[in-house]
Motif scaffolding. Structure first.
Motif, PDB file in Angstrom:
ATOM      1  N   ILE A 147      -1.328  -2.689 -11.932  1.00 25.50           N
ATOM      2  CA  ILE A 147      -0.329  -3.207 -11.105  1.00 25.50           C
ATOM      3  C   ILE A 147      -0.627  -4.395 -11.043  1.00 25.50           C
ATOM      4  O   ILE A 147      -1.702  -4.716 -10.311  1.00 25.50           O
ATOM      5  CB  ILE A 147       0.038  -2.147  -9.883  1.00 25.50           C
ATOM      6  N   ARG A 148       0.039  -5.653 -11.232  1.00 30.59           N
ATOM      7  CA  ARG A 148      -0.180  -6.668 -10.959  1.00 30.59           C
ATOM      8  C   ARG A 148       0.295  -7.354  -9.600  1.00 30.59           C
ATOM      9  O   ARG A 148       1.233  -6.897  -9.247  1.00 30.59           O
ATOM     10  CB  ARG A 148       0.135  -7.980 -11.992  1.00 30.59           C
ATOM     11  N   VAL A 149      -0.493  -8.251  -8.960  1.00 31.88           N
ATOM     12  CA  VAL A 149      -0.130  -8.884  -7.806  1.00 31.88           C
ATOM     13  C   VAL A 149      -0.222 -10.329  -7.719  1.00 31.88           C
ATOM     14  O   VAL A 149      -1.345 -10.883  -7.745  1.00 31.88           O
ATOM     15  CB  VAL A 149      -1.018  -8.234  -6.573  1.00 31.88           C
ATOM     16  N   ASN A 150       0.924 -11.063  -7.449  1.00 31.95           N
ATOM     17  CA  ASN A 150       0.833 -12.641  -7.623  1.00 31.95           C
ATOM     18  C   ASN A 150       1.731 -13.152  -6.362  1.00 31.95           C
ATOM     19  O   ASN A 150       2.539 -12.289  -5.817  1.00 31.95           O
ATOM     20  CB  ASN A 150       1.325 -13.188  -8.863  1.00 31.95           C
ATOM     21  N   SER A 151       1.450 -14.289  -5.807  1.00 36.00           N
ATOM     22  CA  SER A 151       2.269 -14.934  -5.055  1.00 36.00           C
ATOM     23  C   SER A 151       2.635 -16.241  -5.375  1.00 36.00           C
ATOM     24  O   SER A 151       2.245 -16.925  -6.504  1.00 36.00           O
ATOM     25  CB  SER A 151       1.210 -15.099  -3.741  1.00 36.00           C
ATOM     26  N   VAL A 152       3.830 -16.701  -4.898  1.00 40.72           N
ATOM     27  CA  VAL A 152       4.570 -17.901  -5.128  1.00 40.72           C
ATOM     28  C   VAL A 152       4.445 -18.670  -3.728  1.00 40.72           C
ATOM     29  O   VAL A 152       4.623 -18.135  -2.455  1.00 40.72           O
ATOM     30  CB  VAL A 152       6.226 -17.563  -5.424  1.00 40.72           C
ATOM     31  N   SER A 153       4.040 -19.923  -4.119  1.00 38.60           N
ATOM     32  CA  SER A 153       3.921 -20.950  -2.643  1.00 38.60           C
ATOM     33  C   SER A 153       4.968 -21.795  -2.791  1.00 38.60           C
ATOM     34  O   SER A 153       4.834 -22.996  -3.400  1.00 38.60           O
ATOM     35  CB  SER A 153       2.681 -21.461  -2.506  1.00 38.60           C
ATOM     36  N   PRO A 154       6.096 -21.716  -2.188  1.00 40.42           N
ATOM     37  CA  PRO A 154       7.153 -22.611  -2.056  1.00 40.42           C
ATOM     38  C   PRO A 154       6.867 -23.905  -1.197  1.00 40.42           C
ATOM     39  O   PRO A 154       5.967 -23.784  -0.121  1.00 40.42           O
ATOM     40  CB  PRO A 154       8.604 -22.164  -1.631  1.00 40.42           C
TER      41      PRO A 154
ATOM     42  N   ALA B  35      -4.559  -7.524  -5.936  1.00 40.84           N
ATOM     43  CA  ALA B  35      -4.680  -7.516  -7.330  1.00 40.84           C
ATOM     44  C   ALA B  35      -5.818  -6.952  -7.623  1.00 40.84           C
ATOM     45  O   ALA B  35      -5.936  -6.229  -8.832  1.00 40.84           O
ATOM     46  CB  ALA B  35      -4.460  -8.926  -7.774  1.00 40.84           C
ATOM     47  N   ALA B  36      -6.989  -7.222  -7.176  1.00 43.18           N
ATOM     48  CA  ALA B  36      -8.221  -6.458  -7.417  1.00 43.18           C
ATOM     49  C   ALA B  36      -8.151  -4.830  -7.170  1.00 43.18           C
ATOM     50  O   ALA B  36      -8.559  -4.038  -7.836  1.00 43.18           O
ATOM     51  CB  ALA B  36      -9.496  -7.146  -6.626  1.00 43.18           C
ATOM     52  N   GLU B  37      -7.660  -4.563  -5.954  1.00 45.84           N
ATOM     53  CA  GLU B  37      -7.419  -3.339  -5.629  1.00 45.84           C
ATOM     54  C   GLU B  37      -6.758  -2.415  -6.631  1.00 45.84           C
ATOM     55  O   GLU B  37      -7.016  -1.191  -6.905  1.00 45.84           O
ATOM     56  CB  GLU B  37      -6.978  -3.061  -4.092  1.00 45.84           C
ATOM     57  N   LEU B  38      -5.693  -3.045  -7.099  1.00 44.89           N
ATOM     58  CA  LEU B  38      -4.539  -2.294  -7.912  1.00 44.89           C
ATOM     59  C   LEU B  38      -4.751  -2.544  -9.350  1.00 44.89           C
ATOM     60  O   LEU B  38      -3.956  -1.966 -10.098  1.00 44.89           O
ATOM     61  CB  LEU B  38      -3.159  -2.739  -7.634  1.00 44.89           C
ATOM     62  N   LEU B  39      -5.803  -3.406  -9.894  1.00 41.84           N
ATOM     63  CA  LEU B  39      -6.366  -3.495 -11.256  1.00 41.84           C
ATOM     64  C   LEU B  39      -6.438  -2.259 -11.849  1.00 41.84           C
ATOM     65  O   LEU B  39      -5.794  -1.993 -13.010  1.00 41.84           O
ATOM     66  CB  LEU B  39      -7.565  -4.499 -11.138  1.00 41.84           C
ATOM     67  N   PRO B  40      -6.936  -1.067 -11.450  1.00 37.49           N
ATOM     68  CA  PRO B  40      -7.218   0.164 -12.348  1.00 37.49           C
ATOM     69  C   PRO B  40      -5.799   0.677 -12.387  1.00 37.49           C
ATOM     70  O   PRO B  40      -5.838   1.402 -13.438  1.00 37.49           O
ATOM     71  CB  PRO B  40      -8.121   0.886 -11.388  1.00 37.49           C
ATOM     72  N   GLN B  41      -4.971   0.674 -11.762  1.00 39.28           N
ATOM     73  CA  GLN B  41      -3.686   1.034 -11.887  1.00 39.28           C
ATOM     74  C   GLN B  41      -2.673   0.193 -12.842  1.00 39.28           C
ATOM     75  O   GLN B  41      -1.529   0.674 -13.214  1.00 39.28           O
ATOM     76  CB  GLN B  41      -2.774   1.532 -10.593  1.00 39.28           C
TER      77      GLN B  41
ATOM     78  N   ARG C 117       0.708  -1.104  -0.044  1.00 34.39           N
ATOM     79  CA  ARG C 117       0.021  -0.213   0.035  1.00 34.39           C
ATOM     80  C   ARG C 117       0.824   1.249  -0.173  1.00 34.39           C
ATOM     81  O   ARG C 117       0.544   2.213  -0.827  1.00 34.39           O
ATOM     82  CB  ARG C 117      -0.868  -0.036   1.219  1.00 34.39           C
ATOM     83  N   THR C 118       1.740   1.157   0.803  1.00 28.74           N
ATOM     84  CA  THR C 118       2.613   2.367   0.890  1.00 28.74           C
ATOM     85  C   THR C 118       3.535   2.808  -0.469  1.00 28.74           C
ATOM     86  O   THR C 118       3.760   3.903  -0.849  1.00 28.74           O
ATOM     87  CB  THR C 118       3.555   2.597   1.951  1.00 28.74           C
ATOM     88  N   LEU C 119       3.771   1.592  -1.003  1.00 27.88           N
ATOM     89  CA  LEU C 119       4.830   1.709  -2.436  1.00 27.88           C
ATOM     90  C   LEU C 119       3.968   1.866  -3.449  1.00 27.88           C
ATOM     91  O   LEU C 119       4.487   2.139  -4.663  1.00 27.88           O
ATOM     92  CB  LEU C 119       5.824   0.732  -2.296  1.00 27.88           C
ATOM     93  N   ALA C 120       2.680   1.405  -3.601  1.00 26.67           N
ATOM     94  CA  ALA C 120       1.793   1.318  -4.674  1.00 26.67           C
ATOM     95  C   ALA C 120       1.916   2.736  -5.607  1.00 26.67           C
ATOM     96  O   ALA C 120       2.015   2.687  -6.653  1.00 26.67           O
ATOM     97  CB  ALA C 120       0.280   1.387  -4.285  1.00 26.67           C
ATOM     98  N   PRO C 121       1.933   3.954  -4.670  1.00 29.43           N
ATOM     99  CA  PRO C 121       1.915   5.297  -5.586  1.00 29.43           C
ATOM    100  C   PRO C 121       3.444   5.325  -6.427  1.00 29.43           C
ATOM    101  O   PRO C 121       3.457   5.832  -7.474  1.00 29.43           O
ATOM    102  CB  PRO C 121       1.960   6.340  -4.661  1.00 29.43           C
ATOM    103  N   LEU C 122       4.281   4.702  -5.966  1.00 34.16           N
ATOM    104  CA  LEU C 122       5.643   4.557  -6.785  1.00 34.16           C
ATOM    105  C   LEU C 122       5.623   3.429  -8.019  1.00 34.16           C
ATOM    106  O   LEU C 122       6.607   3.579  -8.803  1.00 34.16           O
ATOM    107  CB  LEU C 122       6.870   4.094  -5.742  1.00 34.16           C
ATOM    108  N   LEU C 123       4.828   2.437  -8.108  1.00 36.02           N
ATOM    109  CA  LEU C 123       4.587   1.464  -9.032  1.00 36.02           C
ATOM    110  C   LEU C 123       3.721   1.964  -9.987  1.00 36.02           C
ATOM    111  O   LEU C 123       2.592   2.336  -9.824  1.00 36.02           O
ATOM    112  CB  LEU C 123       3.859   0.271  -8.575  1.00 36.02           C
ATOM    113  N   GLY C 124       4.244   1.960 -11.132  1.00 35.41           N
ATOM    114  CA  GLY C 124       3.545   2.404 -12.253  1.00 35.41           C
ATOM    115  C   GLY C 124       2.698   1.503 -13.050  1.00 35.41           C
ATOM    116  O   GLY C 124       2.904   0.185 -12.533  1.00 35.41           O
ATOM    117  N   GLU C 125       2.097   1.888 -14.185  1.00 36.81           N
ATOM    118  CA  GLU C 125       1.356   1.141 -15.181  1.00 36.81           C
ATOM    119  C   GLU C 125       2.296  -0.128 -15.529  1.00 36.81           C
ATOM    120  O   GLU C 125       3.430   0.331 -15.724  1.00 36.81           O
ATOM    121  CB  GLU C 125       0.901   1.810 -16.289  1.00 36.81           C
ATOM    122  N   GLY C 126       1.769  -1.329 -15.558  1.00 40.60           N
ATOM    123  CA  GLY C 126       2.624  -2.499 -15.949  1.00 40.60           C
ATOM    124  C   GLY C 126       3.621  -3.024 -15.235  1.00 40.60           C
ATOM    125  O   GLY C 126       4.402  -3.895 -15.404  1.00 40.60           O
ATOM    126  N   THR C 127       3.474  -2.643 -13.943  1.00 42.25           N
ATOM    127  CA  THR C 127       4.865  -3.173 -12.854  1.00 42.25           C
ATOM    128  C   THR C 127       4.010  -4.213 -12.180  1.00 42.25           C
ATOM    129  O   THR C 127       2.700  -4.671 -12.294  1.00 42.25           O
ATOM    130  CB  THR C 127       5.249  -1.975 -11.870  1.00 42.25           C
TER     131      THR C 127
END
Ligand code: NAI
Length: 258
Positions: free
Chosen positions: A180-187, A172-178, A100-110
């Protein structure tokens, strides 16, 4: 080229991910509570278990990236051998806070990548509890609200990683308009320092048994390339997903053969 911010760079999967990203010329901002022995980029020493540490880390990352960042990988994690408040603070609120705090620094396509775990199965059953906990406006009140819930405090690592899966989809839903993709990895079980803590937390036989079933434990090199892939534009249509990288452990445990 804009930098990528990574947490947990001083050990295991985070250290290997940093090497891979550096190797392809990506500038890095690394965050960890311990100083790394090897890291090329801007290092920020911060303890993500407290709001003050989280704020300091986010502020230092922002100061080092005046033109924005190209991605964020939340790799730092605490095992269930630590006090449950620390586990939930770092693994859940650390992830939420940095996104949430770094989202403003993440641009489109990040992209953002969070580390969940292959143990976080049947997470849909706990979706409501994760929603109430991980999305609570007041973090301290959320922690207090589960203090008497033995299921959560007794299995804090499992619950934290279920919340990471939940948060990943939610963010991922919250940042969809911007865009910005959000995924997880489960080792699955990976041979890093945290594995010894898992043996104490889940039982040595269970962890060793998983290694025997799989033929070997995972290595950071089994996981880091998947994190790298999710940070790259080539994975641009993968969003809100969890990728299980566990050698087949989850498939086995969920099968009639287990
Ligand atoms: P590791 O123990 O080698 O590295 C964890 C890193 O997180 C360390 O550098 C540590 O200093 C940092 N860290 C811990 N607490 C912190 C805090 N409060 N503030 C800042 N940094 C902190 O573990 P590994 O294997 O590299 O784990 C990476 C991620 O993968 C974690 O989120 C872990 O839960 C997850 N994972 C690991 C598995 C494994 O078997 N190794 C299995 C499933 C998930």
């Amino acid at each position: 080229q804009l930098p990528i911010v990574l947490t947990g760079v001083s050990s295991g999967i985070g250290a290997r991910t940093a090497q891979i990203l550096s190797g392809r010329g990506v500038p890095l901002i690394g965050i960890d509570r311990n100083a790394p022995t090897q890291f090329s980029g801007t290092f920020v020493q911060a303890d993500l278990s407290s709001q003050a540490g989280l704020d300091a880390a986010a502020a230092a990352a922002a100061a080092a990236a005046p033109h924005g960042i190209a991605g964020l990988a939340n790799i730092a994690g605490v095992p269930g051998t630590a006090p449950w408040r620390t586990v939930l603070s770092v693994n859940v609120f650390g992830v939420r806070g940095l996104v949430r705090t770094l989202a403003p620094l993440l641009g489109e396509g990040t992209a953002v990548v969070n580390l969940a775990s292959s143990v976080a199965v049947q997470w849909r059953d706990v979706k409501e509890r994760c929603s109430a906990f991980a999305l609570a406006a007041d973090q301290a009140a959320a922690l207090d609200s589960v203090a008497n819930d033995k299921e959560i405090t007794g299995e804090s690592y499992l619950f934290s990683k279920q919340c990471v899966r939940f948060l990943t989809e939610h963010l991922a839903a919250e940042l969809l308009p911007q865009r910005i993709r959000v995924n997880s990895v489960s080792p699955g079980p990976v041979a890093t320092p945290i594995l010894e803590d898992f043996k104490k937390d889940h039982g040595r036989d269970k962890v060793e048994g998983a290694g025997a079933l799989l033929g070997r434990f995972g290595e950071p090199d089994d996981i880091a390339p998947v994190i790298d892939f999710l940070l790259r534009p080539e994975s641009g249509w993968v969003n809100g997903s969890d990728i299980r990288v566990d050698g087949g452990l989850g498939a086995y445990r969920g099968s009639a053969l287990a």
